[in-house]
Design a protein around this motif. Structure first.
Motif, mmCIF file in Angstrom:
data_model
loop_
_atom_site.group_PDB
_atom_site.id
_atom_site.type_symbol
_atom_site.label_atom_id
_atom_site.label_comp_id
_atom_site.label_asym_id
_atom_site.label_seq_id
_atom_site.Cartn_x
_atom_site.Cartn_y
_atom_site.Cartn_z
ATOM 1 N N LYS A 252 0.835 -1.204 0.000
ATOM 2 C CA LYS A 252 0.000 0.000 0.000
ATOM 3 C C LYS A 252 0.871 1.256 0.000
ATOM 4 O O LYS A 252 0.600 2.212 -0.733
ATOM 5 N N ILE A 253 1.940 1.240 0.817
ATOM 6 C CA ILE A 253 2.829 2.399 0.883
ATOM 7 C C ILE A 253 3.587 2.563 -0.431
ATOM 8 O O ILE A 253 3.770 3.676 -0.930
ATOM 9 N N ILE A 254 4.029 1.440 -0.997
ATOM 10 C CA ILE A 254 4.762 1.496 -2.271
ATOM 11 C C ILE A 254 3.863 2.052 -3.377
ATOM 12 O O ILE A 254 4.312 2.831 -4.228
ATOM 13 N N LYS A 255 2.591 1.666 -3.352
ATOM 14 C CA LYS A 255 1.642 2.213 -4.327
ATOM 15 C C LYS A 255 1.513 3.717 -4.158
ATOM 16 O O LYS A 255 1.435 4.468 -5.146
ATOM 17 N N LYS B 220 8.084 14.432 0.700
ATOM 18 C CA LYS B 220 7.406 13.245 1.241
ATOM 19 C C LYS B 220 8.171 11.973 0.873
ATOM 20 O O LYS B 220 8.312 11.058 1.693
ATOM 21 N N LEU B 221 8.665 11.931 -0.359
ATOM 22 C CA LEU B 221 9.435 10.755 -0.792
ATOM 23 C C LEU B 221 10.731 10.628 0.004
ATOM 24 O O LEU B 221 11.166 9.518 0.332
ATOM 25 N N ILE B 222 11.361 11.750 0.307
ATOM 26 C CA ILE B 222 12.595 11.719 1.096
ATOM 27 C C ILE B 222 12.320 11.150 2.492
ATOM 28 O O ILE B 222 13.136 10.409 3.047
ATOM 29 N N GLU B 223 11.162 11.464 3.041
ATOM 30 C CA GLU B 223 10.805 10.919 4.354
ATOM 31 C C GLU B 223 10.718 9.395 4.304
ATOM 32 O O GLU B 223 11.111 8.707 5.249
ATOM 33 N N TYR B 224 10.222 8.872 3.200
ATOM 34 C CA TYR B 224 10.098 7.417 3.075
ATOM 35 C C TYR B 224 11.460 6.728 2.950
ATOM 36 O O TYR B 224 11.559 5.507 3.118
ATOM 37 N N CYS B 225 12.517 7.492 2.667
ATOM 38 C CA CYS B 225 13.869 6.917 2.623
ATOM 39 C C CYS B 225 14.348 6.513 4.008
ATOM 40 O O CYS B 225 15.390 5.862 4.147
ATOM 41 N N GLU B 226 13.600 6.900 5.040
ATOM 42 C CA GLU B 226 13.949 6.546 6.416
ATOM 43 C C GLU B 226 12.970 5.532 6.996
ATOM 44 O O GLU B 226 12.981 5.274 8.197
ATOM 45 N N ALA B 227 12.118 4.972 6.160
ATOM 46 C CA ALA B 227 11.100 4.030 6.649
ATOM 47 C C ALA B 227 11.740 2.769 7.232
ATOM 48 O O ALA B 227 12.900 2.445 6.949
ATOM 49 N N VAL C 235 9.977 -0.406 1.188
ATOM 50 C CA VAL C 235 9.518 0.982 1.090
ATOM 51 C C VAL C 235 10.701 1.916 0.849
ATOM 52 O O VAL C 235 10.645 2.816 -0.002
ATOM 53 N N VAL C 236 11.782 1.697 1.574
ATOM 54 C CA VAL C 236 12.984 2.514 1.401
ATOM 55 C C VAL C 236 13.511 2.392 -0.023
ATOM 56 O O VAL C 236 13.845 3.385 -0.673
ATOM 57 N N PHE C 237 13.564 1.154 -0.510
ATOM 58 C CA PHE C 237 14.050 0.918 -1.867
ATOM 59 C C PHE C 237 13.183 1.651 -2.893
ATOM 60 O O PHE C 237 13.693 2.317 -3.799
ATOM 61 N N ALA C 238 11.863 1.543 -2.753
ATOM 62 C CA ALA C 238 10.947 2.190 -3.687
ATOM 63 C C ALA C 238 11.109 3.707 -3.667
ATOM 64 O O ALA C 238 11.095 4.367 -4.717
ATOM 65 N N ALA C 239 11.297 4.274 -2.476
ATOM 66 C CA ALA C 239 11.455 5.727 -2.356
ATOM 67 C C ALA C 239 12.766 6.200 -2.980
ATOM 68 O O ALA C 239 12.805 7.218 -3.678
ATOM 69 N N MET C 240 13.850 5.464 -2.749
ATOM 70 C CA MET C 240 15.146 5.843 -3.321
ATOM 71 C C MET C 240 15.092 5.829 -4.850
ATOM 72 O O MET C 240 15.596 6.737 -5.512
ATOM 73 N N LYS C 241 14.472 4.778 -5.413
ATOM 74 C CA LYS C 241 14.390 4.665 -6.866
ATOM 75 C C LYS C 241 13.473 5.732 -7.457
ATOM 76 O O LYS C 241 13.746 6.281 -8.537
#
Length: 287
Positions: A8-11, A32-39, A44-50
């Motif tokens: 759900k978060i990755i979506k 917001k995407l940068i925040e997910y880099c600390e999940a 989730v971290v991988f998806a946000a970095m990419k």
């Protein structure tokens, strides 16, 4: 496999990325995407970095990470006495560009942190993202002739030398995917090792002058190939295979190599006199 919550978060991450391509009004999605880099969830971290890699790559390709160069006014246009209100527009553009570059720097810092993440599944992708960031930075700083950004490579090295295990997966990846393939990465690695503030503060092993990771990096940084390779120009695989079998690249000059590597890691960078083909190749890297 990602859990339902992670999916759900990755979506959501993909939706945030798509929103950035649709309108500048969605620019806060970057934060917001940068925040997910600390999940906590690796997926989730991988998806946000990419996602952020894709976003900044697109921005760089559209020259949106560089100031817009205004045309030099001609004598004719300068002579016309008319008021043109461009102050507010220019200011808004500058503010937005400054914010974008701040977000880009924050993204880099998150990648550097994730490169020494406790999970190997995060460390390696973070390293690859950092080298994509190197391409983006080069397109901004040296667009005519891309050069690896020294500060970024130095930051990568300073993170790598804090890793205790010299056979760590991210160390292996850095060596086999970058040092072994690209001579400019070899040089920048040596340059960074010689100027690493963290490295000079580390306690040395009683038997060796450098920590184990540093020893491995130094040992891997062999003289450049007869056909110097660049990170920005990937050589065909058959050329790399030919170089491995070429003569003149054996162990007869190992002592010379050790002396030159020592000189390259010295801040003064005083090289021994050039007396062999391999030593000439090393000196070329300093030009």
């Amino acid at each position: 496999m990602a859990s339902l919550k992670e999916q759900k978060i990755i979506k959501l991450i993909h939706a945030l990325e798509s929103g950035l391509y649709k309108s500048k009004q969605n620019s806060n999605n970057i934060a917001k995407l940068i925040e997910y880099c600390e999940a906590r969830q690796d997926a989730v971290v991988f998806a946000a970095m990419k996602a952020l890699q894709n976003v900044f790559t697109r921005l760089a390709a559209k020259n949106e990470l560089q100031p817009t160069l205004k045309p030099t006014p001609t004598p004719e246009s300068a002579s016309k006495k008319r008021k043109v209100d461009v102050g507010n527009e220019g200011s808004a553009e500058n503010v937005f560009l400054t914010w974008l570059l701040q977000m880009f720097d924050l993204y880099k810092s998150k990648l550097l942190e994730n490169m020494v993440h406790k999970e190997g599944g995060i460390r390696v992708p973070a390293l690859h993202c950092l080298f994509e960031v190197a391409k983006i930075s080069a397109s901004i700083e040296t667009p005519d002739e891309p050069i690896l950004p020294k500060d970024l490579i130095k930051s990568i090295i300073e993170k790598l030398v804090t890793i205790e295990d010299p056979s760590d997966v991210v160390i292996d990846e850095y060596i086999f995917q970058y040092i072994s393939k690209y001579d400019d990465v070899k040089y920048m690695t040596l340059w960074s090792l010689g100027r690493s503030e963290i490295l000079t503060k580390q306690e040395s092993n009683e038997q060796h002058p450098y920590p184990l990771v540093t020893q491995r990096l130094l040992h891997t940084c062999q003289p450049p190939s007869t056909k110097p390779t660049s990170f920005f120009i990937t050589p065909p695989d058959h050329l790399l295979e030919e170089e491995e079998g070429e003569e003149g690249m054996g162990d007869e000059d190992d002592e010379d190599d050790e002396a030159i590597i020592a000189a390259l890691t010295d801040k003064k960078r005083k090289l021994p006199e050039v007396t062999s083909k391999k030593r000439i190749q090393w000196q070329v890297m300093l030009l």
